[in-house]
Design an enzyme around this catalytic site. Structure first.
Site, PDB file in Angstrom:
ATOM      1  N   ASP A 130       0.877  -1.162   0.000  1.00 35.32           N
ATOM      2  CA  ASP A 130       0.000   0.000   0.000  1.00 35.32           C
ATOM      3  C   ASP A 130       0.923   1.223   0.000  1.00 35.32           C
ATOM      4  O   ASP A 130       2.107   1.137   0.359  1.00 35.32           O
ATOM      5  CB  ASP A 130      -0.965   0.002   1.189  1.00 35.32           C
TER       6      ASP A 130
HETATM    7  C1  BGC Z   1      -5.035   3.321   0.008  1.00 29.09           C
HETATM    8  C2  BGC Z   1      -5.131   2.329  -1.138  1.00 29.09           C
HETATM    9  C3  BGC Z   1      -4.906   3.050  -2.450  1.00 29.09           C
HETATM   10  C4  BGC Z   1      -3.561   3.746  -2.405  1.00 29.09           C
HETATM   11  C5  BGC Z   1      -3.226   4.491  -3.682  1.00 29.09           C
HETATM   12  C6  BGC Z   1      -3.781   4.142  -0.066  1.00 29.09           C
HETATM   13  O1  BGC Z   1      -3.826   5.183   0.859  1.00 29.09           O
HETATM   14  O2  BGC Z   1      -5.103   2.630   1.235  1.00 29.09           O
HETATM   15  O3  BGC Z   1      -6.374   1.693  -1.119  1.00 29.09           O
HETATM   16  O4  BGC Z   1      -4.986   2.158  -3.509  1.00 29.09           O
HETATM   17  O5  BGC Z   1      -3.567   4.681  -1.340  1.00 29.09           O
HETATM   18  O6  BGC Z   1      -4.013   5.615  -3.830  1.00 29.09           O
END
Ligand code: BGC
Length: 714
Positions: A270
């Site tokens: 993530d």
């Molecule tokens: C989120 C993800 C997301 C990623 C990219 C993160 O903060 O938890 O779900 O895909 O950011 O935007």
């Protein structure tokens, strides 16, 4: 000679050589006729250690690193999961939906929970495929979705993005979505692995969960994504699981995901969710995102990112940190090979060496928007309809009072990385006006005391209430299960003024409804995507017969919920003390009457269940539409072990089928049963066990509206 001329000259000289060396005929990895593994092995063999190490940390904010020498493209990503999130600029800096900068727009589909309320894997397949089409047209290779974290706590901020509280329902739905999306050649990313069940302290919290609860509740949807849908990417979660960051949790990534489930794709972190170099590399994370430069640039520029993305995490697998560890033997070269092999496999298998995207196609077409409208309508849940107040009979109504804050905004989705910027959102008020036509007077008021006066004079009142994308959002949990300030009072006053009141909610998670007894009709439209306005009008006027069912229990009060007392944790740790008793499993065990139970959802017609037949491998029955309208029913099958040797839930969903029936029509419904319908996870033996004995088979219209019972002997 000036330096750039030298470079140009060298490039010109090198060009023919490169073309020959890399043309499909002579270079195996570029030859689309060869098997994927052969191409991957060939390409891996041509890479230096430095080049390999360079590939495992990101390039831009939404792109992996390309390799110009070998012509390896960057993987271009986008959020996910209910439409292609808008972005800005060449490195795809994702922006908030309300960003004033010029950004990409696409079709906004209903939130995950709304899709789940359809209980229709085929619909999810269609949605996944349509989002895949748009991603391809916009030049993206990989979508950061779907999300399948189980809804554990009613207040968790991202509940609206997920598929509810049941592992079986989530599993069936996620398979449909991923297969649909990947049929377009777009890499789906199932997230967040695992146990990202709250936003409160999501970047630091340690979720302590026993193995039985993990295996029976929190992991099955991920396993289905891997083993049935063959998802190409898995995103590790921010949080810790049982003491180890998910991005460096070798039990989760190496033992379970890769060894046990046989996952052959890549694990992506993530965003900024990494904390170490050697541990992360050795545990099985394959691609760290985003790239270090983009983190630096964005921080320097103060560009708003996702809520909650703060601190100094991320950029742990950059070459300056990783290469010395590989050279020192702390991270084996074979570990790097495995990561690069996985990244290359995903690229080759998805045509990245052939298709330089945009791969054609269109975005935001009428056909794509029609899928969003259909999905919104299928997911809307008719919670209550006393005295058959609904559907509204246009020929008998002269005036409608529309009231409430959510009437004039299209609450398309919740907040955070899933928000999609659309050009087509229509408010419920406009949609109701459009459908009502000239013959019905539609008037609007937002608040008191004018609303009550207006309500008193109208034939029917529609109150639009609910949460906004600020209340339900990534990055923070809700503060309470109550509707935003003033809304309960507003509904109360309106219902007193006119008992012919319908409350339409936009909530992605349960809310308390202190006015529910006095209110004859209640609909939950969730966050229904860009065409929610039309879908709501379709349901209100009976153009579409509601068929949505709750994918999660709506408790009467927060104190009744399964995680009450052990949420959101203390001192950085949250104990999932309720174990496997999540959602309806808890309400059944504790014999608590919920406000609306799991699987609940009414229709404008009636369904009769008859002819249950149970054999060891199959359950069959008949369902008849005995009412006056065509409609769809979701037939639900639950299993209850009669005298288990271990503590087990009173019922668990093990089958469901959505059947469309014309009035008077009867359908035969058959469910196949197998070991997984009866098994539980035995933690001492670390394996699934099916006990011999009697199992009650419960078939019904919701988890608490069981119409037929039978017994199965195993
Ligand atoms: C989120 C993800 C997301 C990623 C990219 C993160 O903060 O938890 O779900 O895909 O950011 O935007």
């Amino acid at each position: 000679m000036k330096p750039f001329l030298v470079l140009n000259l060298l490039a010109a000289l090198a060009a023919p050589v490169m073309m020959t060396a890399q043309s499909p005929e002579t270079v195996p990895y570029r030859n689309p006729k060869l098997p994927v593994e052969e191409r991957v092995t060939d390409l891996l063999g041509r890479m230096t250690l430095e080049e390999k190490v360079d590939m495992v940390s990101g390039g831009g904010w939404m792109e992996s690193k390309a390799n110009a020498r070998l012509g390896i493209p960057a993987l271009k990503m986008a959020d996910g999961p209910v439409g292609v999130r808008n972005w800005y600029g060449p490195s795809a800096i994702t922006m908030r939906a309300d960003s004033p900068l010029p950004t990409v727009t696409s079709t906004a589909f209903p939130a995950g929970v709304a899709l789940a309320a359809s209980w229709d894997p085929e619909l999810l397949r269609e949605v996944g495929k349509t989002i895949g089409e748009e991603a391809r047209a916009l030049g993206r290779d990989m979508m950061l979705g779907p999300g399948v974290n189980i809804v554990r706590a009613p207040l968790a901020g991202r509940n609206f993005e997920m598929y509810g509280e049941d592992p079986y329902l989530s599993s069936r739905l996620v398979v449909g979505y991923i297969e649909g999306m990947q049929s377009e050649g777009i890499i789906a990313t199932v997230k967040h692995f695992a146990a990202n069940n709250q936003e409160h302290e999501r970047q630091t919290i340690d979720a302590k969960i026993d193995e039985r609860a993990l295996r029976e509740i929190y992991l099955p949807a991920f396993r289905a994504a891997v083993q049935e849908a063959h998802v190409w990417a898995v995103m590790s979660a921010y949080n810790k699981l049982n003491g180890h960051w998910c991005a460096e949790n070798s039990w989760l990534l190496a033992d379970v995901l890769k060894k046990e489930w046989g996952f052959r794709g890549l694990v992506v972190s993530d965003w900024l969710g990494t904390h170490s170099t050697a541990e992360t590399a050795n545990a099985g994370l394959d691609l760290e995102m985003p790239g270090a430069d983009s983190i630096r640039r964005l921080r320097a520029a103060g560009v708003p990112q996702n809520p909650g993305d703060v601190g100094s995490r991320g950029a742990m697998l950059t070459p300056d940190k990783l290469l010395p560890l590989v050279q020192a033997g702390e991270v084996p070269a074979a570990v790097i090979d495995d990561k690069v092999q996985r990244i290359l496999r995903v690229m080759v298998a998805n045509g990245l060496f052939e298709n330089q995207k945009p791969g054609g196609g269109e975005v935001d077409t009428p056909a794509q928007r029609a899928v969003a409208r259909k999905a919104a309508a299928e997911g809307i849940v008719l919670l209550k309809n006393a005295g058959d107040l609904l559907p509204l009979l246009a020929e008998k109504i002269h005036s409608i009072a529309v009231i409430g804050p959510n009437a004039v905004v299209a609450a398309t989705g919740g907040g955070g990385s899933s928000s999609v910027k659309t050009n087509h959102a229509l408010s419920p008020l406009d949609a109701v006006r459009e459908r009502a036509g000239a013959g019905i007077q539609v008037s609007y008021s937002q608040s008191l005391p004018e609303a009550a006066e207006l309500a008193a004079k109208a034939d029917v009142v529609l109150v639009f209430a609910g949460d906004s994308a600020k209340v339900e959002s990534e990055g923070h949990d809700r503060e309470s299960m109550d509707l935003p300030a003033g809304q309960n009072e507003l509904i109360d006053a309106v219902v007193k003024a006119n008992p012919h009141t319908v409350v339409v909610l936009n909530v992605g998670a349960p809310v308390t409804m202190p006015w529910v007894e006095q209110t004859p009709a209640v609909i939950n439209a969730w966050f229904p995507g860009e065409d929610g306005g039309h879908a709501i009008a379709d349901i209100l006027f009976g153009d579409v017969n509601p068929s949505g069912k709750l994918p999660e229990t709506f408790p009467r009060r927060i104190e009744d919920s399964a995680s009450w007392g052990h949420y959101p944790g203390k001192d950085g740790v949250v104990y999932y003390a309720e174990g496997i008793y999540v959602g309806y499993r808890h309400f059944d065990k504790q014999n608590i009457d919920p406000l609306f139970c799991f699987g609940h959802g009414l229709s404008y017609t009636k369904f009769e269940y008859t002819d249950l037949k149970v054999s060891p491998n199959e359950v069959s029955l008949k369902v008849r539409n005995s009412g006056r309208r065509d409609g769809a029913e979701v037939v639900q099958l639950y299993i209850h072990p009669v005298a288990p040797g271990i503590d087990r839930p009173l019922k668990e969903l093990k089958g469901f089928r959505r059947v469309d029936l014309r009035r008077g029509e009867t359908a035969a419904v058959t469910f196949a049963l197998d070991e997984s319908s009866l098994a539980y996870f035995e933690p001492a033996k670390k394996t699934w066990v099916t006990e011999p004995g009697n199992y009650e088979v419960l078939v019904g219209s919701s988890s608490r509206d069981i119409r037929l019972k039978g017994t199965l002997k195993h």
